[in-house]
Design a protein around this motif. Sequence first.
Motif, PDB file in Angstrom:
ATOM      1  N   THR A 184       1.144  -1.180   0.554  1.00  0.00           N
ATOM      2  CA  THR A 184      -0.285  -0.348  -0.090  1.00  0.00           C
ATOM      3  C   THR A 184       1.124   1.062   0.027  1.00  0.00           C
ATOM      4  O   THR A 184       2.184   1.229  -0.052  1.00  0.00           O
ATOM      5  N   ARG A 185       0.421   2.281  -0.254  1.00  0.00           N
ATOM      6  CA  ARG A 185       0.521   3.549   0.058  1.00  0.00           C
ATOM      7  C   ARG A 185       1.225   4.470   1.554  1.00  0.00           C
ATOM      8  O   ARG A 185       1.520   5.320   1.516  1.00  0.00           O
ATOM      9  N   LYS A 186       1.289   3.036   2.104  1.00  0.00           N
ATOM     10  CA  LYS A 186       1.255   2.896   3.367  1.00  0.00           C
ATOM     11  C   LYS A 186       3.048   4.389   4.024  1.00  0.00           C
ATOM     12  O   LYS A 186       3.159   5.292   4.903  1.00  0.00           O
ATOM     13  N   ALA A 187       3.276   3.785   2.627  1.00  0.00           N
ATOM     14  CA  ALA A 187       5.350   4.192   3.111  1.00  0.00           C
ATOM     15  C   ALA A 187       5.440   4.097   1.687  1.00  0.00           C
ATOM     16  O   ALA A 187       5.554   3.295   0.727  1.00  0.00           O
ATOM     17  N   PRO A 188       5.668   6.210   0.965  1.00  0.00           N
ATOM     18  CA  PRO A 188       5.478   5.991  -0.189  1.00  0.00           C
ATOM     19  C   PRO A 188       7.113   5.950  -0.765  1.00  0.00           C
ATOM     20  O   PRO A 188       8.056   5.426  -0.096  1.00  0.00           O
ATOM     21  N   HIS A 189       7.126   5.730  -2.224  1.00  0.00           N
ATOM     22  CA  HIS A 189       8.844   5.368  -2.547  1.00  0.00           C
ATOM     23  C   HIS A 189       9.366   6.580  -2.202  1.00  0.00           C
ATOM     24  O   HIS A 189       9.589   7.429  -2.137  1.00  0.00           O
ATOM     25  N   PRO A 190      10.769   5.942  -1.574  1.00  0.00           N
ATOM     26  CA  PRO A 190      11.798   6.724  -1.457  1.00  0.00           C
ATOM     27  C   PRO A 190      11.765   8.162  -2.272  1.00  0.00           C
ATOM     28  O   PRO A 190      12.926   9.226  -1.843  1.00  0.00           O
ATOM     29  N   PHE A 191      11.906   7.761  -3.501  1.00  0.00           N
ATOM     30  CA  PHE A 191      12.474   8.654  -4.602  1.00  0.00           C
ATOM     31  C   PHE A 191      11.787   8.564  -5.860  1.00  0.00           C
ATOM     32  O   PHE A 191      12.023  10.233  -6.352  1.00  0.00           O
ATOM     33  N   LEU A 192      11.136   7.894  -6.344  1.00  0.00           N
ATOM     34  CA  LEU A 192      10.431   7.498  -7.255  1.00  0.00           C
ATOM     35  C   LEU A 192       8.667   8.051  -6.718  1.00  0.00           C
ATOM     36  O   LEU A 192       7.935   8.369  -7.440  1.00  0.00           O
ATOM     37  N   SER A 193       8.767   8.939  -5.413  1.00  0.00           N
ATOM     38  CA  SER A 193       7.692   9.432  -5.414  1.00  0.00           C
ATOM     39  C   SER A 193       7.664  10.234  -5.773  1.00  0.00           C
ATOM     40  O   SER A 193       6.399  11.552  -5.790  1.00  0.00           O
ATOM     41  N   ASP A 194       9.209  11.033  -6.040  1.00  0.00           N
ATOM     42  CA  ASP A 194       9.027  12.617  -7.251  1.00  0.00           C
ATOM     43  C   ASP A 194       9.145  12.507  -8.184  1.00  0.00           C
ATOM     44  O   ASP A 194      10.118  11.481  -8.657  1.00  0.00           O
ATOM     45  N   ILE A 195       8.624  13.535  -9.020  1.00  0.00           N
ATOM     46  CA  ILE A 195       8.057  13.446 -10.715  1.00  0.00           C
ATOM     47  C   ILE A 195       9.264  13.069 -11.347  1.00  0.00           C
ATOM     48  O   ILE A 195       9.103  12.875 -12.311  1.00  0.00           O
ATOM     49  N   ASN A 196       9.928  14.305 -10.960  1.00  0.00           N
ATOM     50  CA  ASN A 196      10.930  14.701 -11.581  1.00  0.00           C
ATOM     51  C   ASN A 196      12.073  13.740 -11.939  1.00  0.00           C
ATOM     52  O   ASN A 196      13.213  13.680 -12.883  1.00  0.00           O
ATOM     53  N   VAL A 197      12.340  12.896 -10.607  1.00  0.00           N
ATOM     54  CA  VAL A 197      12.892  11.229 -11.180  1.00  0.00           C
ATOM     55  C   VAL A 197      12.615  10.195 -12.388  1.00  0.00           C
ATOM     56  O   VAL A 197      13.377   9.827 -13.001  1.00  0.00           O
ATOM     57  N   ARG A 198      10.802  10.317 -10.936  1.00  0.00           N
ATOM     58  CA  ARG A 198       9.954   9.508 -12.540  1.00  0.00           C
ATOM     59  C   ARG A 198      10.025  10.621 -14.817  1.00  0.00           C
ATOM     60  O   ARG A 198      10.459   9.673 -15.329  1.00  0.00           O
ATOM     61  N   LYS A 199       9.919  11.575 -13.744  1.00  0.00           N
ATOM     62  CA  LYS A 199      10.185  12.104 -15.652  1.00  0.00           C
ATOM     63  C   LYS A 199      11.723  11.914 -16.085  1.00  0.00           C
ATOM     64  O   LYS A 199      11.424  11.620 -16.957  1.00  0.00           O
ATOM     65  N   ALA A 200      13.053  12.015 -15.187  1.00  0.00           N
ATOM     66  CA  ALA A 200      13.864  12.149 -16.134  1.00  0.00           C
ATOM     67  C   ALA A 200      14.503  10.849 -16.221  1.00  0.00           C
ATOM     68  O   ALA A 200      14.937  10.838 -17.287  1.00  0.00           O
ATOM     69  N   LEU A 201      13.962   9.601 -15.713  1.00  0.00           N
ATOM     70  CA  LEU A 201      14.252   8.307 -16.479  1.00  0.00           C
ATOM     71  C   LEU A 201      13.756   8.241 -17.743  1.00  0.00           C
ATOM     72  O   LEU A 201      14.192   7.400 -18.482  1.00  0.00           O
ATOM     73  N   SER A 202      12.780   9.391 -17.749  1.00  0.00           N
ATOM     74  CA  SER A 202      12.240   8.511 -19.071  1.00  0.00           C
ATOM     75  C   SER A 202      12.647   8.456 -20.157  1.00  0.00           C
ATOM     76  O   SER A 202      12.853   8.694 -21.607  1.00  0.00           O
ATOM     77  N   MET A 203      12.736  10.175 -19.186  1.00  0.00           N
ATOM     78  CA  MET A 203      14.321  11.446 -20.258  1.00  0.00           C
ATOM     79  C   MET A 203      15.231  10.282 -21.384  1.00  0.00           C
ATOM     80  O   MET A 203      15.412  10.905 -22.446  1.00  0.00           O
ATOM     81  N   ALA A 204      15.495   9.799 -20.191  1.00  0.00           N
ATOM     82  CA  ALA A 204      17.120   9.128 -20.485  1.00  0.00           C
ATOM     83  C   ALA A 204      17.060   7.593 -22.067  1.00  0.00           C
ATOM     84  O   ALA A 204      17.882   7.782 -22.263  1.00  0.00           O
ATOM     85  N   ILE A 205      15.572   7.565 -22.027  1.00  0.00           N
ATOM     86  CA  ILE A 205      15.879   6.660 -22.661  1.00  0.00           C
ATOM     87  C   ILE A 205      15.206   6.813 -23.814  1.00  0.00           C
ATOM     88  O   ILE A 205      15.101   7.811 -24.681  1.00  0.00           O
ATOM     89  N   ASP A 206      16.464   6.249 -24.863  1.00  0.00           N
ATOM     90  CA  ASP A 206      15.954   6.455 -26.750  1.00  0.00           C
ATOM     91  C   ASP A 206      15.429   5.317 -27.091  1.00  0.00           C
ATOM     92  O   ASP A 206      15.852   3.927 -27.425  1.00  0.00           O
ATOM     93  N   ARG A 207      13.828   4.937 -27.577  1.00  0.00           N
ATOM     94  CA  ARG A 207      12.547   4.531 -27.561  1.00  0.00           C
ATOM     95  C   ARG A 207      12.989   3.973 -29.237  1.00  0.00           C
ATOM     96  O   ARG A 207      12.653   2.834 -29.696  1.00  0.00           O
ATOM     97  N   PRO A 208      13.917   4.935 -29.700  1.00  0.00           N
ATOM     98  CA  PRO A 208      13.993   3.960 -31.380  1.00  0.00           C
ATOM     99  C   PRO A 208      14.627   3.263 -31.342  1.00  0.00           C
ATOM    100  O   PRO A 208      14.662   2.307 -32.114  1.00  0.00           O
ATOM    101  N   LEU A 209      16.014   3.435 -30.882  1.00  0.00           N
ATOM    102  CA  LEU A 209      16.528   2.697 -30.732  1.00  0.00           C
ATOM    103  C   LEU A 209      16.219   1.532 -30.165  1.00  0.00           C
ATOM    104  O   LEU A 209      16.429   0.102 -30.397  1.00  0.00           O
ATOM    105  N   LEU A 210      15.440   1.407 -28.880  1.00  0.00           N
ATOM    106  CA  LEU A 210      14.842  -0.067 -27.862  1.00  0.00           C
ATOM    107  C   LEU A 210      13.907  -0.690 -29.728  1.00  0.00           C
ATOM    108  O   LEU A 210      14.081  -2.427 -29.788  1.00  0.00           O
ATOM    109  N   VAL A 211      13.469  -0.327 -29.866  1.00  0.00           N
ATOM    110  CA  VAL A 211      12.942  -0.622 -31.310  1.00  0.00           C
ATOM    111  C   VAL A 211      13.699  -1.249 -32.458  1.00  0.00           C
ATOM    112  O   VAL A 211      13.092  -2.605 -33.057  1.00  0.00           O
ATOM    113  N   GLU A 212      14.329  -1.039 -32.916  1.00  0.00           N
ATOM    114  CA  GLU A 212      15.647  -0.934 -34.033  1.00  0.00           C
ATOM    115  C   GLU A 212      16.267  -2.171 -33.573  1.00  0.00           C
ATOM    116  O   GLU A 212      15.673  -3.325 -34.181  1.00  0.00           O
ATOM    117  N   ILE A 213      16.753  -2.596 -32.370  1.00  0.00           N
ATOM    118  CA  ILE A 213      17.182  -3.613 -32.029  1.00  0.00           C
ATOM    119  C   ILE A 213      16.039  -4.982 -31.363  1.00  0.00           C
ATOM    120  O   ILE A 213      16.506  -5.945 -31.148  1.00  0.00           O
TER     121      ILE A 213
END
Length: 566
Positions: A305-334
């Motif tokens: 449950t969310r009684k204990a929020p995630h220590p760093f993934l509760s920060d939307i900026n961390v989640r967004k940065a993780l997404s921004m770092a991914i090269d999706r066209p390369l994933l599709v290609e390989i």
Amino acid sequence: MQTHSLVILALSALGLSSPSFADRGGDGNVSIIYWQAPSILNPYLTGGTKDLESSSLVVEPLGRYDNTGALVAYLAEEIPTVGNGGVSADLTSITWKLKPGLLWSDGSAVTSEDVKFSADYCLHPDMGCASLSYFAGVSSVDIVDDLTVTVNFDAPKPNPYGPFMGYTAPIIQKAQFENCMGAKAPECTDQNFYPIGTGPFVVTDFRPNDVIQMKANDHYRDPAKPAFATVTFKGGGDASAAGRSVLETGEFDYAWNLQLAPEVIANMESAGKGKAIAGFGPLVERIEMNLTDPSPELDADTRSTRKAPHPFLSDINVRKALSMAIDRPLLVEIGYGKAGKVTCDLVPAPDLYAAKNDYCVAQDIAGANALLDASGWVTGGDGIRSKDGMRLSILYQTSTNAVRQDFQALIKEWWGQIGVETELRNLNASVFFGGDPGSPDTFQKFYADVEMYANTFSGTDPQSYLAQYLCGTEPRPESQWQGENINRFCDPAYDALYAELTKTGDLARRGEIGIALNNMLTKDSYTIVPLVHRGRVSAHANSLGGVILNTWDSELWNIADWYRIK
């Protein structure tokens, strides 16, 4: 002219071999391999595709979706609509009529009691039903007569085709399961491994996470089907071995989910034993962000449950940065080639519900670093960022599969470039996607920071799919770890908008709401990080006829029509 003769002439005109139209069982054995091995044959106790699809050979719904996404009757005489009087004008009820003369595989009659029981079974408050979202809004199921039931909803239901529609919500036999209600459900091994069904096959031997043996159902409603007398349903291994067993060695007739690089599949096909088949539905490979603390130091209830929020993934900026770092066209290609497309959406199809976002298409390492800098995540001497003593150190899990491990390795590298430490874990797919409440390694328990997998929904309306992210639907100990909201997302605004979707009949407005809900999960919150819109790729032997790939229902939806080409 008889139907069989017309079919033979049509196939001959196309230069194709014709089916034998032999009596039931005349074509011997058909062998199927799913590299994710089934662990249970009760669709109400699992969310794993390998379990649901193997179960679909035995237990069936009232209606299904065909390969075009159209609704077709199976155990029902017809699909109820407002036009034929099956759906009430105020959209608060749907009445289903069973085909007369249907028998269970034990020879007993299928009745409306079984239909009502199937709903009661899933809706039991202590059940932890994996298909609960398909019964959302059901207030009662009333028996009209031996072959007729009316499903009543607590409010107008513009899309009333959740209960008993598709392979995730089939009819099970009351006589077999009536002593397996609620918390007892997972304990009923015989029932869950050897269900009595109406489908073309009956289980004769089930070894969980290994192999299932089946035989033709003597009481199947079409006396000329199935053409195959027996089925060998093998599980385990990996996608590469499964592909080779059909395309190169000819050991198996059908291989599911060839999640392999395109050049690998092409090389296998060159052996001439079989062919790969593909089709696009709404299947999306994605990363799920855990919004709760998965620390093993916490008790199971807190971790679920969310009684204990995630220590760093509760920060939307961390989640967004993780997404921004991914090269999706390369994933599709390989990973997928022509069988993949870059997507930023959880629901990429059908078009009515597709947002067609492009915010995530371009990789942006510099932007991700700038975002983390601005959010106070400081890079230490070891290159890993931290804030208030909390390091950005991620446990990233998925199932064991060559493409997924390639994705993990690349994403770990990209996350390293933005100061994130990543530990990779891959788990046996049969365990990861299994429903064992005692295992710590299922995707439902989500004992990691992020996890990657793909799933989809049956039919062309994502209402039940989007219900998976409602508050209160998370897997937890009291539900035997069944549940669909695996990242424990909870937003009252999302719930309110979803409630509007359930009451909206206008298709254009339904599309608008569906897109808004998709955006709340993806670009507005980065709770879900879509990667690839995947085409479903499987393979069958050249000697296997009747196969029609279906991306809207079980791939094995028409196995009763398969036959051996002579």
